[in-house]
Design a protein around this motif. Structure first.
Motif, PDB file in Angstrom:
ATOM      1  N   GLN A  69      31.872  20.238  13.225  1.00 62.58           N
ATOM      2  CA  GLN A  69      31.369  21.602  13.361  1.00 62.58           C
ATOM      3  C   GLN A  69      30.853  21.899  14.767  1.00 62.58           C
ATOM      4  O   GLN A  69      30.687  23.058  15.155  1.00 62.58           O
ATOM      5  N   GLU A  70      30.626  20.843  15.559  1.00 62.10           N
ATOM      6  CA  GLU A  70      30.159  21.052  16.928  1.00 62.10           C
ATOM      7  C   GLU A  70      31.211  21.776  17.769  1.00 62.10           C
ATOM      8  O   GLU A  70      30.886  22.435  18.760  1.00 62.10           O
ATOM      9  N   TYR A  71      32.471  21.680  17.358  1.00 62.06           N
ATOM     10  CA  TYR A  71      33.518  22.444  18.036  1.00 62.06           C
ATOM     11  C   TYR A  71      33.231  23.944  17.961  1.00 62.06           C
ATOM     12  O   TYR A  71      33.453  24.682  18.917  1.00 62.06           O
ATOM     13  N   LEU A  72      32.760  24.407  16.808  1.00 62.48           N
ATOM     14  CA  LEU A  72      32.449  25.829  16.666  1.00 62.48           C
ATOM     15  C   LEU A  72      31.260  26.210  17.529  1.00 62.48           C
ATOM     16  O   LEU A  72      31.245  27.280  18.153  1.00 62.48           O
ATOM     17  N   GLU A  75      30.070  35.831  15.994  1.00 61.70           N
ATOM     18  CA  GLU A  75      29.784  36.217  14.607  1.00 61.70           C
ATOM     19  C   GLU A  75      30.203  35.120  13.629  1.00 61.70           C
ATOM     20  O   GLU A  75      29.498  34.838  12.648  1.00 61.70           O
ATOM     21  N   PHE A  76      31.327  34.503  13.876  1.00 59.68           N
ATOM     22  CA  PHE A  76      31.817  33.401  13.051  1.00 59.68           C
ATOM     23  C   PHE A  76      30.782  32.273  13.024  1.00 59.68           C
ATOM     24  O   PHE A  76      30.395  31.767  11.955  1.00 59.68           O
ATOM     25  N   TYR A  77      30.304  31.901  14.204  1.00 67.78           N
ATOM     26  CA  TYR A  77      29.317  30.830  14.348  1.00 67.78           C
ATOM     27  C   TYR A  77      28.009  31.171  13.622  1.00 67.78           C
ATOM     28  O   TYR A  77      27.475  30.359  12.848  1.00 67.78           O
ATOM     29  N   LEU A 125      29.531  22.053   6.542  1.00 69.37           N
ATOM     30  CA  LEU A 125      29.357  20.952   7.491  1.00 69.37           C
ATOM     31  C   LEU A 125      28.059  21.095   8.280  1.00 69.37           C
ATOM     32  O   LEU A 125      27.358  20.107   8.515  1.00 69.37           O
ATOM     33  N   TYR A 126      27.721  22.316   8.685  1.00 65.81           N
ATOM     34  CA  TYR A 126      26.450  22.525   9.381  1.00 65.81           C
ATOM     35  C   TYR A 126      25.273  22.130   8.497  1.00 65.81           C
ATOM     36  O   TYR A 126      24.238  21.662   8.990  1.00 65.81           O
ATOM     37  N   ALA A 127      25.395  22.306   7.202  1.00 67.79           N
ATOM     38  CA  ALA A 127      24.321  21.954   6.270  1.00 67.79           C
ATOM     39  C   ALA A 127      24.250  20.448   6.023  1.00 67.79           C
ATOM     40  O   ALA A 127      23.303  19.972   5.381  1.00 67.79           O
ATOM     41  N   ILE A 168      47.284  31.777  16.555  1.00 72.81           N
ATOM     42  CA  ILE A 168      47.938  30.910  15.578  1.00 72.81           C
ATOM     43  C   ILE A 168      48.106  31.629  14.256  1.00 72.81           C
ATOM     44  O   ILE A 168      47.162  32.232  13.730  1.00 72.81           O
ATOM     45  N   MET A 169      49.310  31.565  13.704  1.00 74.23           N
ATOM     46  CA  MET A 169      49.555  32.126  12.375  1.00 74.23           C
ATOM     47  C   MET A 169      48.916  31.228  11.320  1.00 74.23           C
ATOM     48  O   MET A 169      49.206  30.038  11.244  1.00 74.23           O
ATOM     49  N   GLY A 170      48.058  31.818  10.508  1.00 73.27           N
ATOM     50  CA  GLY A 170      47.363  31.074   9.460  1.00 73.27           C
ATOM     51  C   GLY A 170      47.964  31.333   8.097  1.00 73.27           C
ATOM     52  O   GLY A 170      47.295  31.863   7.202  1.00 73.27           O
ATOM     53  N   VAL A 171      49.229  30.952   7.935  1.00 72.41           N
ATOM     54  CA  VAL A 171      49.905  31.089   6.649  1.00 72.41           C
ATOM     55  C   VAL A 171      49.657  29.860   5.775  1.00 72.41           C
ATOM     56  O   VAL A 171      49.474  29.961   4.567  1.00 72.41           O
ATOM     57  N   LEU A 172      49.635  28.677   6.405  1.00 70.35           N
ATOM     58  CA  LEU A 172      49.348  27.454   5.658  1.00 70.35           C
ATOM     59  C   LEU A 172      47.934  27.530   5.095  1.00 70.35           C
ATOM     60  O   LEU A 172      46.985  27.818   5.825  1.00 70.35           O
ATOM     61  N   PRO A 173      47.756  27.267   3.810  1.00 71.59           N
ATOM     62  CA  PRO A 173      46.415  27.373   3.222  1.00 71.59           C
ATOM     63  C   PRO A 173      45.457  26.310   3.742  1.00 71.59           C
ATOM     64  O   PRO A 173      45.844  25.162   3.952  1.00 71.59           O
ATOM     65  N   PHE A 174      44.205  26.716   3.938  1.00 66.90           N
ATOM     66  CA  PHE A 174      43.188  25.776   4.409  1.00 66.90           C
ATOM     67  C   PHE A 174      42.857  24.726   3.357  1.00 66.90           C
ATOM     68  O   PHE A 174      42.311  23.673   3.683  1.00 66.90           O
ATOM     69  N   PHE A 175      43.133  25.018   2.075  1.00 66.31           N
ATOM     70  CA  PHE A 175      42.851  24.013   1.049  1.00 66.31           C
ATOM     71  C   PHE A 175      43.879  22.887   1.078  1.00 66.31           C
ATOM     72  O   PHE A 175      43.757  21.917   0.335  1.00 66.31           O
ATOM     73  N   HIS A 176      44.892  23.000   1.938  1.00 59.25           N
ATOM     74  CA  HIS A 176      45.843  21.925   2.203  1.00 59.25           C
ATOM     75  C   HIS A 176      45.456  21.318   3.548  1.00 59.25           C
ATOM     76  O   HIS A 176      45.190  22.033   4.511  1.00 59.25           O
ATOM     77  N   VAL A 177      45.409  19.998   3.629  1.00 56.92           N
ATOM     78  CA  VAL A 177      44.910  19.338   4.832  1.00 56.92           C
ATOM     79  C   VAL A 177      45.722  19.701   6.071  1.00 56.92           C
ATOM     80  O   VAL A 177      45.192  19.743   7.190  1.00 56.92           O
ATOM     81  N   TYR A 178      46.991  19.997   5.908  1.00 57.77           N
ATOM     82  CA  TYR A 178      47.854  20.376   7.034  1.00 57.77           C
ATOM     83  C   TYR A 178      47.383  21.688   7.666  1.00 57.77           C
ATOM     84  O   TYR A 178      47.215  21.784   8.888  1.00 57.77           O
ATOM     85  N   GLY A 179      47.140  22.705   6.835  1.00 56.37           N
ATOM     86  CA  GLY A 179      46.637  23.973   7.349  1.00 56.37           C
ATOM     87  C   GLY A 179      45.228  23.856   7.892  1.00 56.37           C
ATOM     88  O   GLY A 179      44.870  24.473   8.899  1.00 56.37           O
ATOM     89  N   MET A 180      44.415  23.034   7.234  1.00 54.09           N
ATOM     90  CA  MET A 180      43.032  22.849   7.664  1.00 54.09           C
ATOM     91  C   MET A 180      42.958  22.276   9.077  1.00 54.09           C
ATOM     92  O   MET A 180      42.165  22.723   9.904  1.00 54.09           O
ATOM     93  N   THR A 181      43.812  21.283   9.377  1.00 53.74           N
ATOM     94  CA  THR A 181      43.774  20.646  10.696  1.00 53.74           C
ATOM     95  C   THR A 181      44.470  21.488  11.760  1.00 53.74           C
ATOM     96  O   THR A 181      43.896  21.785  12.811  1.00 53.74           O
ATOM     97  N   THR A 182      45.725  21.879  11.498  1.00 57.96           N
ATOM     98  CA  THR A 182      46.538  22.496  12.553  1.00 57.96           C
ATOM     99  C   THR A 182      46.242  23.974  12.787  1.00 57.96           C
ATOM    100  O   THR A 182      46.601  24.507  13.829  1.00 57.96           O
ATOM    101  N   VAL A 183      45.595  24.626  11.823  1.00 60.61           N
ATOM    102  CA  VAL A 183      45.240  26.039  12.022  1.00 60.61           C
ATOM    103  C   VAL A 183      43.732  26.182  12.224  1.00 60.61           C
ATOM    104  O   VAL A 183      43.276  26.597  13.292  1.00 60.61           O
ATOM    105  N   LEU A 184      42.949  25.813  11.215  1.00 61.71           N
ATOM    106  CA  LEU A 184      41.507  26.082  11.264  1.00 61.71           C
ATOM    107  C   LEU A 184      40.796  25.266  12.339  1.00 61.71           C
ATOM    108  O   LEU A 184      40.186  25.822  13.263  1.00 61.71           O
ATOM    109  N   VAL A 185      40.833  23.947  12.239  1.00 57.96           N
ATOM    110  CA  VAL A 185      40.057  23.112  13.168  1.00 57.96           C
ATOM    111  C   VAL A 185      40.634  23.165  14.573  1.00 57.96           C
ATOM    112  O   VAL A 185      39.893  23.242  15.559  1.00 57.96           O
TER     113      VAL A 185
END
Length: 565
Positions: free
Chosen positions: A26-29, A53-55, A94-96, A252-269
Motif C-alpha cells: 500500500q506504500e505505493y499508493l 482522493e483515492f489515497y 492493507l492500510y488497516a 491501462i484498460m481494467g477489463v480483467l477483474p481485480f478478484f483474479h490475481v492477474y488483473g489485481m497485479t497487472t492493472v491495479l497494483v
C-alpha cells in the motif's frame, strides 16, 4: 540451479536482477498520491478520481475498519466487480493491516460460505445487490461486519440517477441497506471517517497481503498466501519488462477483474506503482470496451484470449480507433497465433503471451513485447530473478532441453504456501522448486512451451474451473450414478466444461433440468455447457474413471469433424 540461457536473450533495457523496495504494497499508493496528487487514478464510466482522493478514501476505510475491530492479520473479503470501491477497499484493508480475501461476485451461497469459513474473514465489502446472498450465509461464518457499496455511488449524473431503474429491471429488485448494527454503508464511511495514517509493525518477508483462492483436482479451493514481498517483486518485474512505459503517462484498460490475481497485479497494483490511469469496466462487454478504448486512449491492455477474440469479432470494430494501444499481455489461457497477429494489425501495438499461476503472484514467464523476433507458440522466458526448469517425475535434476516434464519455478514471487494446509504446501515444492503441475519443455535458446496440464484444471474464458467441485455437485443429484467433468476444446473460450453422466437404473433427467440444478449451486462460468449421457465411463482396473481418455476422444472427434467438414 539452471544455467538460465534465457538471460542472453534479454534486451539491454531489461536488468537481469532487480532491486526491490522492502515496503508494504500500500506504500505505493502513498508515494504515488504524493508524486501525482491531481493525476487521474480511476476512470469509471465517466467518473474520474485523482490519486489524492483515492489515497484519502483508502485511509478513511482503513480507519473505519480499525474502529470496528479489524486488526493486523485479520481477513477482510472483497466481493466486488471492477469499480472505484474495489480499488479503495483493496488498499484500505492493507492500510488497516488486514489481509485481503478476493471473492468472485458470481459465487453462489454455497461457494461464498466455503470461502468465508475457510479464510475466517471477519468482514466483507460487497455490492448492494449481493447483500441478500451474503445475509443468508452469515451465521455459518465468522463474519462480524458487512460493508455495502453501490455502483451508482461513483457514477456521474445522470447515470447515477437512472442506475436504480436499470438495477431493478436486471435483477428484479432494488436492495436498500441501513447503516446500523453489523451493516455499514460505504458512502457513510467516506462521509464520516478521517484519512489518518494507520501504524502497525510490518515484516516484508512474512506478512501476508492477500489470500487468493485457487483449487485443483485434489480437493476444495485453497487460499494461496501471497506476501507483500511476493506482490512487490512481481509488479516490479512487470515494471522492468515494460521498459517503454513511462510513470504517470500510461492509461491501462481494467477489463480483467481485480478478484483474479492477474488483473489485481497487472492493472491495479501496477497502475498504482507507476501512477497510471485505470479505465475500469465492471463487466466485460465488447461494445463498452471498444468505446472506452476509442475515447480513453489506453496504452496498455492486459487481457485473456477470449477478450481479444471477442473484440476482433465485433461487427463494428472498424468504427473504433484502437491505435493508442502500445502493448498487451495475454494470460490465463493459450493465445492462438492468428489472434495475436490479427490484433496487432488492428491496433498497431504488440500482443504477447505470458504464463503464471495464482501461486506465483501470478507471472513467471512472458515474451518480449518489443522484440524483432517473434517466437510462435511459446509462453516466453522467465522474468528477472525467476528461475525455471523442467523436472521429471521424481528427480530434482533438470531434464535436457527439448524433453517434456513438469515446469518448476523459483523466485521471490512464489507464494508463502496454502492457508492452513501445511501438507499440501509441502507437496507443492520439491527441493525449493515450486511444481506448477503443467507439462512443457525448454528449447535451446531458453524459450518455454506448454504441452499439457498435469492437473485437470479447465481454463475456460480465462477462468480456472475445477472438475471435482462440479462433480461433487452433480453427484448430489438423485438421478446420477456416475459422472466426470472435463475441459473440451472450444474455439472461443479455449476450453468449455463438459459433463459425462451415467444415470441410475430407471432414472431420467434432461439437460435443461441439470443446467438449472447446476446454476443454483455453481457460479455461471462453472456450469457445464455440454452434457453427454453414457451407459458407462472408461475406468482403470481398480475403478478409477479415465478423464483423459474422454478428453482425447473429444479431440479426436473434433479433428475428424474438421477433416470431413
Amino acid at each position: 540451479m539452471s544455467l538460465k540461457p534465457w538471460l542472453d536473450l534479454y534486451p539491454p533495457e531489461i536488468a537481469k536482477t532487480l532491486q526491490y523496495e522492502k515496503i508494504p504494497i500500500q506504500e505505493y499508493l502513498t508515494k504515488t498520491a504524493s508524486r501525482f496528487p491531481n493525476k487521474i487514478a480511476i476512470h469509471f464510466l465517466g467518473k474520474e478520481i485523482p490519486y489524492k482522493e483515492f489515497y484519502e478514501s483508502a485511509l478513511k476505510l482503513a480507519n473505519y475498519l480499525r474502529s470496528i475491530g479489524i486488526n493486523k492479520g485479520d481477513r477482510v473479503a472483497i466481493m466486488l466487480p471492477n469499480c472505484p470501491q474495489s480499488a479503495i477497499a483493496y488498499f484500505g484493508i492493507l492500510y488497516a493491516g488486514g489481509i485481503v480475501v478476493q471473492t468472485n461476485p458470481l459465487y453462489t451461497e454455497r461457494e461464498l460460505a466455503y470461502q468465508m469459513v475457510d479464510s475466517g474473514a471477519k468482514a466483507i465489502i460487497s455490492l448492494d445487490i449481493l447483500f441478500p446472498r451474503i445475509s443468508k450465509i452469515v451465521k455459518e461464518t465468522e463474519l462480524e461486519n458487512i460493508i455495502i457499496a453501490g455502483l451508482k455511488d461513483y457514477l456521474p449524473f445522470p447515470k447515477n440517477f437512472i442506475y436504480s431503474f436499470i438495477q431493478k429491471k436486471e435483477h428484479g429488485v432494488t436492495v436498500k441497506v441501513e447503516h446500523r448494527g453489523m451493516n455499514h454503508l460505504f458512502t457513510e464511511i467516506m462521509n464520516s471517517s478521517k484519512p489518518h495514517p494507520v501504524h502497525y509493525a510490518f515484516n516484508y518477508d512474512e506478512d501476508i497481503a492477500l489470500l487468493q483462492y485457487t483449487g485443483g483436482t485434489t480437493g476444495s479451493p485453497k487460499g494461496v498466501m501471497l506476501t507483500h514481498k511476493n506482490l512487490i517483486s512481481n509488479v516490479r518485474m512487470c515494471d522492468e519488462w515494460l521498459y517503454k512505459c513511462k510513470a504517470g503517462e500510461e492509461t491501462i484498460m481494467g477489463v480483467l477483474p481485480f478478484f483474479h490475481v492477474y488483473g489485481m497485479t497487472t492493472v491495479l497494483v501496477f497502475s498504482v506503482m507507476q501512477g497510471n490511469k485505470m479505465v475500469l469496466i465492471p463487466k466485460f462487454d465488447m461494445e463498452t470496451t471498444l468505446k472506452a478504448i476509442d475515447k480513453q486512449k489506453p496504452t496498455l491492455f492486459p487481457g485473456a484470449p477470449t477478450i481479444y477474440i471477442g473484440l476482433l469479432n465485433h461487427p463494428d470494430i472498424a468504427k473504433y480507433d484502437l491505435s493508442s494501444i502500445k502493448a498487451c499481455l495475454s494470460g490465463s489461457a493459450p493465445l492462438p497465433v492468428e489472434i495475436q497477429e490479427k490484433f496487432e494489425k488492428v491496433t498497431g501495438g504488440k500482443l504477447v503471451e505470458g504464463y503464471g499461476l495464482t501461486e506465483t503472484s501470478p507471472v513467471t514467464h512472458v515474451n518480449f513485447p518489443w522484440a524483432e523476433e517473434r517466437v510462435k507458440g511459446s509462453i516466453g522466458v522467465p522474468w528477472p530473478d525467476t528461475d525455471c526448469c523442467i523436472l521429471g517425475p521424481e528427480s530434482s535434476d533438470p531434464l535436457p532441453n527439448g524433453e517434456i516434464g513438469e515446469i518448476a519455478v523459483k523466485g521471490p514471487q512464489v507464494m508463502k504456501g496454502y492457508w492452513n494446509r501445511s501438507e499440501e504446501t509441502e507437496q507443492a515444492f520439491r527441493d525449493g522448486w515450486f511444481l506448477t503441475g503443467d507439462l512443457g519443455y525448454m528449447d535451446d535458446k531458453g524459450y518455454f512451451y506448454i504441452v499439457d496440464r498435469k492437473k485437470d484444471v479447465i481454463i475456460a474464458g480465462g477462468f480456472n474451473i475445477y472438475p471435482r467441485e462440479i462433480e461433487e455437485v452433480l453427484y448430489e443429484h438423485k438421478a446420477i450414478q456416475e459422472c466426470v467433468v472435463a475441459g473440451v476444446p472450444d474455439s472461443y473460450r479455449g476450453e468449455t466444461v463438459k459433463a459425462f453422466i451415467v444415470l441410475k437404473d430407471g432414472a431420467t433427467v434432461s439437460e435443461e433440468e441439470l443446467d438449472q440444478y447446476c446454476r443454483d449451486r455453481l457460479a455461471a462460468f462453472k456450469v457445464p455447457r455440454i452434457y453427454e449421457f453414457r451407459k458407462e465411463l472408461p475406468k482403470t482396473a481398480i475403478g478409477k474413471i479415465l478423464r483423459r481418455t474422454l478428453v482425447e476422444e473429444e479431440k479426436q472427434n473434433l479433428e475428424q469433424n474438421l477433416l470431413t467438414s
